[in-house]
Design an enzyme around this catalytic site. Sequence first.
Site, PDB file in Angstrom:
ATOM      1  CD  GLN A  89       5.600  24.476  -4.837  1.00  0.00           C
ATOM      2  OE1 GLN A  89       5.066  25.471  -5.288  1.00  0.00           O
ATOM      3  NE2 GLN A  89       5.657  23.343  -5.505  1.00  0.00           N
ATOM      4  CG  PHE A  90       9.472  21.854   1.432  1.00  0.00           C
ATOM      5  CD1 PHE A  90      10.276  20.745   1.219  1.00  0.00           C
ATOM      6  CD2 PHE A  90       8.138  21.649   1.733  1.00  0.00           C
ATOM      7  CE1 PHE A  90       9.766  19.460   1.300  1.00  0.00           C
ATOM      8  CE2 PHE A  90       7.608  20.383   1.826  1.00  0.00           C
ATOM      9  CZ  PHE A  90       8.418  19.279   1.609  1.00  0.00           C
ATOM     10  CB  THR A  91       8.408  20.608  -3.396  1.00  0.00           C
ATOM     11  OG1 THR A  91       7.485  21.540  -3.954  1.00  0.00           O
ATOM     12  CG2 THR A  91       7.755  19.821  -2.267  1.00  0.00           C
TER      13      THR A  91
END
Length: 155
Positions: A83-85
């Site tokens: 989850q790069f966010t």
Amino acid sequence: MISVLQRVRSARVEVDGETVGAIGPGLLVLVCAEQGDTQAEGDKLLAKILKLRIFSDAQGKMNLSVQDIDGAGTVGGLLIVSQFTLAADVSGGNRPSFTGAAAPEDGRRLYEGFVDAARRAHGGVVQTGIFAADMQVHLVNDGPVTIPLRIAPAV
């Protein structure tokens, strides 16, 4: 590396309507590699996750790790989802910036290294999502217990 742990009774991740990973009792591990991260940060993060005592013992106290709980005859499961966010920076306005996240090729390498290390170190089920896919994550949060963790690169 950044991670958000959610203690779950069950969790699954779907891609295009198909379940690609699922666990019973254990941890949903959302993980993000940041710029400058190496496998060393991933290893430290994994060690902390596996030893973190956030499951209840017989007296109802948070005293057990994911490796100590009984999930259908095995230790608790891990569902690891990229989850790069988690690297979002909203300090400059209302639209998040993700410039702190590792470049996609570095992020994939570090995520896959994290998953491989988890499979070697953890005695229970280790399931994953699909890196860079549009995923739907379903979970039954237990508690709820949600814990953010960050391991910064050594300077």
